[in-house]
Enzyme design. Structure first.
Site, short mmCIF file in Angstrom:
data_model
loop_
_atom_site.label_atom_id
_atom_site.label_comp_id
_atom_site.label_asym_id
_atom_site.label_seq_id
_atom_site.Cartn_x
_atom_site.Cartn_y
_atom_site.Cartn_z
N LYS A 234 -9.26 -13.20 -23.18
CA LYS A 234 -8.73 -13.52 -21.85
C LYS A 234 -7.22 -13.76 -21.90
O LYS A 234 -6.46 -13.24 -21.07
CB LYS A 234 -9.45 -14.76 -21.29
CG LYS A 234 -8.84 -15.32 -20.02
CD LYS A 234 -9.02 -14.37 -18.87
CE LYS A 234 -8.25 -14.81 -17.65
NZ LYS A 234 -8.37 -13.91 -16.53
N CYS A 288 -2.36 -16.99 -13.06
CA CYS A 288 -2.92 -16.43 -14.30
C CYS A 288 -1.83 -15.93 -15.23
O CYS A 288 -1.60 -16.48 -16.29
CB CYS A 288 -3.87 -15.28 -13.96
SG CYS A 288 -5.06 -15.72 -12.71
N1 SAJ Z 1 4.07 -7.96 -11.00
C1 SAJ Z 1 5.33 -7.39 -11.19
N2 SAJ Z 1 5.41 -6.10 -11.59
C2 SAJ Z 1 4.31 -5.33 -11.80
C3 SAJ Z 1 3.03 -5.91 -11.61
C4 SAJ Z 1 2.95 -7.23 -11.21
O1 SAJ Z 1 6.36 -8.04 -11.00
O2 SAJ Z 1 4.47 -4.14 -12.14
C5 SAJ Z 1 3.97 -9.37 -10.60
C6 SAJ Z 1 3.26 -9.58 -9.26
O3 SAJ Z 1 4.15 -9.44 -8.18
C7 SAJ Z 1 2.78 -11.00 -9.42
C8 SAJ Z 1 2.43 -11.10 -10.91
O4 SAJ Z 1 3.13 -10.04 -11.52
O5 SAJ Z 1 3.80 -11.93 -9.12
C9 SAJ Z 1 0.97 -11.01 -11.23
O6 SAJ Z 1 0.34 -10.02 -10.44
P1 SAJ Z 1 -0.87 -9.11 -10.97
O7 SAJ Z 1 -1.31 -8.28 -9.85
O8 SAJ Z 1 -0.47 -8.40 -12.20
O9 SAJ Z 1 -1.96 -10.14 -11.44
P2 SAJ Z 1 -2.82 -11.32 -10.74
O10 SAJ Z 1 -2.22 -12.62 -11.15
O11 SAJ Z 1 -3.01 -11.08 -9.29
O12 SAJ Z 1 -4.24 -11.12 -11.44
C10 SAJ Z 1 -4.27 -11.08 -12.82
C11 SAJ Z 1 -5.04 -9.86 -13.26
N3 SAJ Z 1 -4.76 -9.61 -14.65
C12 SAJ Z 1 -4.24 -8.46 -15.10
O13 SAJ Z 1 -3.90 -7.54 -14.41
C13 SAJ Z 1 -4.09 -8.40 -16.58
C14 SAJ Z 1 -6.51 -10.07 -13.08
O14 SAJ Z 1 -7.26 -8.97 -13.59
C15 SAJ Z 1 -6.94 -11.35 -13.81
O15 SAJ Z 1 -8.31 -11.62 -13.66
C16 SAJ Z 1 -6.19 -12.49 -13.15
O16 SAJ Z 1 -4.80 -12.26 -13.37
C17 SAJ Z 1 -6.67 -13.77 -13.82
O17 SAJ Z 1 -7.44 -14.51 -13.19
O18 SAJ Z 1 -6.34 -14.01 -14.97
#
Ligand code: SAJ
Length: 436
Positions: A234, A288
């Protein structure tokens, strides 16, 4: 539901002598993961009691309502409450499965705080019967499952609690497993069913027992391993993403220095068959990815150098973005700035650990009524903005009044913005939204 649990098959004769009530699940913690999971299990035929320390959450759920915005969740909870397959309570009941889905925040110095998990284990211990299975879903530092085993064991010396190194020939009275959630906010209900799941048993029999619950509703693959590996998986998943976003964010800061367009660089680099750079933004938010890598660092501080640095780069990107907006405010000393978005990512109402919120908040404290905030996912600014003079406005009002426009979140509601809407304004697009 799949074949009902046969306690004799997994845990031996002791379990069969005093079986825990079948088909009853207690989900501890009715938050972003616990509530959707509880409602989903109820829809798959389990009798579910959702437990929360908040009386108001319990009352809302028992009235068939939800306290969080998540696609399809309101219907799922309403149907389960109406069908009486889901009930909420502040008390932990006796059940065949206990699922712990409570928060694990960061404490001082970015150290993991597992006190809610420990409290859940203490609340379960007096109720647990032989044959029952305890599953931890909360994102946790490596070794947490063993700590939960120790807590239950200390409070229930009458039970043989599984522990590291025990094999299946030893008769444990209960099962204990770590099964991390890995769903994406905004798609939780769908991903709970369709994602693959890692099921980490303290012993192989524990994993087999926990799988009874997951195979009843998961359409993805259930993958079996140890609790310690599952805890690590995780943290590694979210650290992988954090490190890759940090690379994109660092590139955006390098591009500022050397004077190239980072979006163009990434677009072209990604045409290489083995390159896939993520998107820069104003920083990384959410509960997360901005948090979990610290749990990995805490477990191996001197080895986890890249993971720590990625966290620092992503945190610094919010400071860097705020400084750039300040420079724009100084360049237009009479002008107002419209900050588009407060959420941690597009199209959700979740502001936890949001870099957009942090940036807006910092600017509101220094520039007060020059700050206009546009956020379609809230009716009022969070309390931290009280007394700053910053105002929540509509997109139209923001564009009318502001000389500077800063895109902090690429909400769909902002995507129709055309060059003529922004004509004559200073525009800073932290997400590259306007060029898509
Ligand atoms: N972000 C960027 N650039 C990108 C992608 C994301 O700046 O190219 C930023 C987003 O704007 C945001 C942050 O990263 O601020 C996180 O966004 P995210 O969509 O990557 O992730 P979360 O927090 O919504 O959900 C994540 C997911 N994990 C992964 O993609 C590895 C989800 O599958 C997990 O279950 C969740 O965290 C968790 O509960 O851990």
């Amino acid at each position: 539901m799949n074949a009902p649990f046969d306690s004799t098959a997994v845990l031996g004769h002791k379990a069969a002598a005093h079986p825990a009530p079948d088909h009853q699940v207690a989900v501890i913690g009715l938050g972003y993961i616990g509530l959707p999971t509880a409602a989903l299990l109820a829809s798959y035929g389990w009798s579910v009691c959702g437990v929360d320390v908040s009386q108001s959450v319990v009352d809302t759920v028992n009235a068939g309502g939800v306290h969080i915005e998540e696609r399809d969740l309101d219907r799922l909870v309403h149907d389960a409450i109406t069908a009486q397959t889901l009930v909420a309570s502040t008390e932990v009941p006796t059940a065949s499965f206990y699922m712990i889905a409570v928060p694990t925040p960061l404490g001082a110095d970015n150290a993991p705080d597992i006190t809610y998990v420990e409290a859940a284990a203490r609340a379960i211990a007096p109720k647990i019967l032989p044959g029952a299975c305890v599953i931890i879903e909360s994102t946790s530092p490596v070794g947490t499952t063993e700590k939960v085993a120790a807590i239950i064991s200390a409070l229930r010396p009458d039970l043989v609690v599984p522990h590291d190194g025990m094999d299946d020939e030893d008769d444990a009275d209960i099962a204990l497993a770590y099964c991390p959630e890995r769903v994406l906010p905004g798609r939780i209900v769908n991903e709970l069913v369709h994602n693959d799941r890692v099921i980490g048993g303290v012993t192989p029999a524990c994993a087999e027992r926990a799988a009874v619950l997951y195979t009843s509703f998961v359409k993805g693959d259930c993958l079996y391993t140890t609790a310690r590996v599952a805890e690590t998986v995780k943290l590694v998943e979210n650290s992988f993403r954090d490190v890759n976003i940090a690379f994109a964010n660092e590139l955006s800061m390098i591009a500022d220095v050397i004077g190239v367009d980072v979006w163009e660089v990434i677009r072209l680099a990604n045409r290489h068959p083995r390159v896939n750079i993520l998107q820069p933004g104003p920083g990384v938010g959410g509960h997360c990815i901005a948090v979990d890598p610290w749990f990995l660092v805490a477990g191996a501080p001197s080895a986890a150098r890249l993971v720590r640095t990625a966290r620092e780069v992503n945190d610094h990107k919010a400071v860097h973005t705020q400084n750039k907006v300040r420079a724009l405010l100084e360049a237009a000393p009479e002008g107002k700035v419209a900050l588009l978005g407060l959420a941690f990512k597009p199209d959700i109402d979740d502001f936890r650990e949001s870099p957009a919120l942090e940036i807006a908040h910092g600017l509101a404290h220094t520039h007060g009524d020059r700050i206009l905030i546009v956020e379609p996912f809230t009716d009022e600014l969070p309390g931290a903005f009280d007394g700053t003079g910053a105002a929540l406005v509509t997109l139209d009002a923001g564009l009318r009044q502001a000389e500077i426009v800063v895109v902090l979140v690429d909400h769909t509601a902002f995507k129709h913005l055309a060059p003529q809407d922004l004509a004559g304004k200073l525009v800073f697009d932290t997400r590259g939204m306007l060029r898509r």
